[in-house]
Scaffold this active site. Structure first.
Site: not given
Ligand code: CMX
Ligand code: CO
Length: 146
Positions: A7, A43, A60, A84, A134
């Site tokens: 997705h 979602e 998604q 993502h 993912e």
């Molecule tokens: N795509 C690309 N870059 C991303 C991002 C994304 N979706 N999310 C965060 N970033 C980048 C930010 O821009 C930031 O970069 P800079 O430092 O250069 O500004 C850096 O990563 C850190 O971002 P943050 O805003 O401080 O966010 P966190 O570190 O707290 O979290 C992450 C980032 C990836 C660890 C967190 O989003 C995560 O754990 N994701 C996995 C879970 C998820 O996304 N769940 C929702 C979807 C569920 C599903 O698909 O079922």
């Molecule tokens: Co997903």
């Protein structure tokens, strides 16, 4: 082995309005909806096509259930858009281990529960050229494997 695009995750402020856009514009219908409290999302999965590995590819659509969730934080910073991508595999555990060995941060020690009873994990976007990635093993594939 990663065998399909499972997705594309799209963050939105209003799930119902976004679902209606995809229906009215492209004719895509909702295949499944759920709330995943652990991930902090409401979602909708829109099935786009079946894939040659026996799975399928979806959009998604994701609305945050709380501001401090991953999608809530991302929306506040970036607005709506592609959040993502997700690759499908029959073996999320094995593929996550292999990818971790290559020096890419895998966010979870063990896969967690994703859409439709799937098992999911994430790769850190900073280790993936800016793309939050993912890995997904669909529930059917999980059942077939064990
Ligand atoms: N795509 C690309 N870059 C991303 C991002 C994304 N979706 N999310 C965060 N970033 C980048 C930010 O821009 C930031 O970069 P800079 O430092 O250069 O500004 C850096 O990563 C850190 O971002 P943050 O805003 O401080 O966010 P966190 O570190 O707290 O979290 C992450 C980032 C990836 C660890 C967190 O989003 C995560 O754990 N994701 C996995 C879970 C998820 O996304 N769940 C929702 C979807 C569920 C599903 O698909 O079922
Ligand atoms: Co997903």
């Amino acid at each position: 082995m990663l065998t399909r695009i499972d997705h594309i995750g799209i963050a939105c402020f209003d799930l119902d309005k976004t679902v209606e856009f995809y229906r009215a514009t492209y004719g895509f219908e909702v295949f499944h909806t759920e709330v995943n409290e652990e991930q902090g999302v409401r979602e909708a999965m829109l099935k786009i096509n079946e894939t040659s590995d026996g799975g399928a590819s979806y959009l998604q659509l994701l609305e945050p259930t709380r501001e401090d969730s991953a999608v809530g934080k991302w929306l506040a910073k970036n607005g709506e858009g592609v959040h993502h991508i997700a690759f499908g595999t029959a073996d999320v555990d094995g593929d996550a281990d292999d990818i971790r060995q290559k020096g890419v941060r895998v966010l979870y020690d063990q896969p967690r529960t994703g859409s439709m009873g799937s098992r999911i994990t994430f790769l850190h976007p900073k280790d993936c050229h800016g793309v939050l990635t993912e890995l997904v093993t669909a529930a059917e594939a999980t059942a077939a494997d064990h």
